[in-house]
Scaffold this motif. Structure first.
Motif, mmCIF file in Angstrom:
data_model
loop_
_atom_site.group_PDB
_atom_site.id
_atom_site.type_symbol
_atom_site.label_atom_id
_atom_site.label_comp_id
_atom_site.label_asym_id
_atom_site.label_seq_id
_atom_site.Cartn_x
_atom_site.Cartn_y
_atom_site.Cartn_z
ATOM 1 N N VAL A 66 0.816 -1.211 0.000
ATOM 2 C CA VAL A 66 0.000 0.000 0.000
ATOM 3 C C VAL A 66 0.855 1.267 0.000
ATOM 4 C CG1 VAL A 66 -1.624 1.352 1.414
ATOM 5 C CG2 VAL A 66 -1.992 -1.094 1.083
ATOM 6 N N LEU A 67 1.915 1.284 0.800
ATOM 7 C CA LEU A 67 2.672 2.520 1.018
ATOM 8 C C LEU A 67 3.884 2.704 0.106
ATOM 9 C CD1 LEU A 67 2.747 2.584 4.948
ATOM 10 C CD2 LEU A 67 1.202 3.834 3.427
ATOM 11 N N ILE A 68 4.501 1.612 -0.350
ATOM 12 C CA ILE A 68 5.796 1.701 -1.026
ATOM 13 C C ILE A 68 5.648 1.522 -2.537
ATOM 14 C CG2 ILE A 68 8.156 0.766 -1.114
ATOM 15 C CD1 ILE A 68 7.309 1.999 1.631
ATOM 16 N N GLN A 69 6.248 2.429 -3.262
ATOM 17 C CA GLN A 69 6.318 2.355 -4.729
ATOM 18 C C GLN A 69 7.754 2.012 -5.113
ATOM 19 O OE1 GLN A 69 3.521 2.855 -6.723
ATOM 20 N NE2 GLN A 69 2.481 2.906 -4.747
ATOM 21 N N PRO A 70 7.962 1.520 -6.341
ATOM 22 C CA PRO A 70 9.339 1.227 -6.767
ATOM 23 C C PRO A 70 10.254 2.445 -6.580
ATOM 24 C CG PRO A 70 7.797 0.289 -8.317
ATOM 25 C CD PRO A 70 6.981 1.119 -7.359
ATOM 26 N N ASP A 71 11.436 2.174 -6.037
ATOM 27 C CA ASP A 71 12.495 3.152 -5.775
ATOM 28 C C ASP A 71 12.236 4.081 -4.593
ATOM 29 O OD1 ASP A 71 14.134 2.156 -7.848
ATOM 30 O OD2 ASP A 71 13.002 3.334 -9.316
ATOM 31 N N ASP A 72 11.149 3.900 -3.852
ATOM 32 C CA ASP A 72 10.940 4.683 -2.632
ATOM 33 C C ASP A 72 12.013 4.313 -1.606
ATOM 34 O OD1 ASP A 72 8.704 6.056 -3.486
ATOM 35 O OD2 ASP A 72 7.272 4.797 -2.413
ATOM 36 N N VAL A 73 12.511 5.311 -0.893
ATOM 37 C CA VAL A 73 13.530 5.105 0.130
ATOM 38 C C VAL A 73 12.861 4.764 1.457
ATOM 39 C CG1 VAL A 73 15.347 6.241 1.486
ATOM 40 C CG2 VAL A 73 15.205 6.622 -0.987
ATOM 41 N N VAL A 74 13.282 3.638 2.041
ATOM 42 C CA VAL A 74 12.788 3.207 3.344
ATOM 43 C C VAL A 74 14.001 3.005 4.249
ATOM 44 C CG1 VAL A 74 11.502 1.463 4.625
ATOM 45 C CG2 VAL A 74 10.778 2.101 2.309
ATOM 46 N N ILE A 75 14.016 3.721 5.365
ATOM 47 C CA ILE A 75 15.120 3.631 6.309
ATOM 48 C C ILE A 75 14.845 2.482 7.277
ATOM 49 C CG2 ILE A 75 16.351 4.810 8.171
ATOM 50 C CD1 ILE A 75 15.777 7.449 6.714
#
Length: 180
Positions: A36-45
């Motif tokens: 739901v929240l993450i799209q390709p290439d989104d940065v997640v720490i």
């Protein structure tokens, strides 16, 4: 409704049924949130060391993991802030109570710092609270979600460790639009 009462009583999380979603364990919760929240290439720490199995859901969604260190106060929030200054961060995946695998608890000052950063930089906090019910020498610190006034935290919990490991019962607590 029972989950809502339980969370209010034991974790100071006051939400309605529209903010809850039951899952087959916390890993399913991480997978659904990532979809739901993450799209390709989104940065997640994420923390290093950390919960690799949970991080895999971010990778499956195409997210890019950026690792920060853990010390005696938990995840290094100063490193998170530096990353926010150079990259658009979509989410921070954190285990603030008994960080896995170090078991360090995120200090209250760092919790406040992280919430302020999330509000300022418009990223989500995915809070994994897999073992809140287990404390031996001290009282638990309330979840970050309980102090969230801006609606930036999504809380993931599990009853598997309390009831029985083979009973895969988890849940998400999030703003209604995330649950929908």
């Amino acid at each position: 409704e029972v989950l809502c009462r339980y969370l209010a009583t034991h974790r100071s999380i006051h939400v309605g049924v529209e903010n809850n979603y039951l899952t087959r364990g916390s890993l399913m919760g991480f997978y659904l949130l990532s979809q739901v929240l993450i799209q390709p290439d989104d940065v997640v720490i994420v923390s290093n060391p950390g919960f690799r199995e949970g991080y895999m859901s971010v990778k499956v969604a195409g997210g890019k993991l950026v690792h920060v260190s853990v010390d005696e106060e938990g995840m290094n929030i100063e490193e998170v802030e530096k990353i926010c200054q150079s990259k658009k961060v979509k989410a921070v995946f954190i285990v603030p109570h008994h960080q896995y695998p170090t078991t360090v608890t995120l200090s209250p000052s760092r919790r406040i710092q992280l919430l302020a950063l999330a509000e300022a930089h418009k990223f989500a906090i995915i809070e994994d609270d897999y073992d809140y019910d287990f404390h031996y020498s001290s009282s638990p610190i309330l979840p970050i979600f309980s102090a969230d006034r801006a609606g930036v935290v999504t809380y993931v919990g599990s009853f598997s460790k309390v009831l029985a490991p083979s009973l895969r019962i988890g849940y998400l607590v999030a703003p209604e639009n995330v649950i929908q």
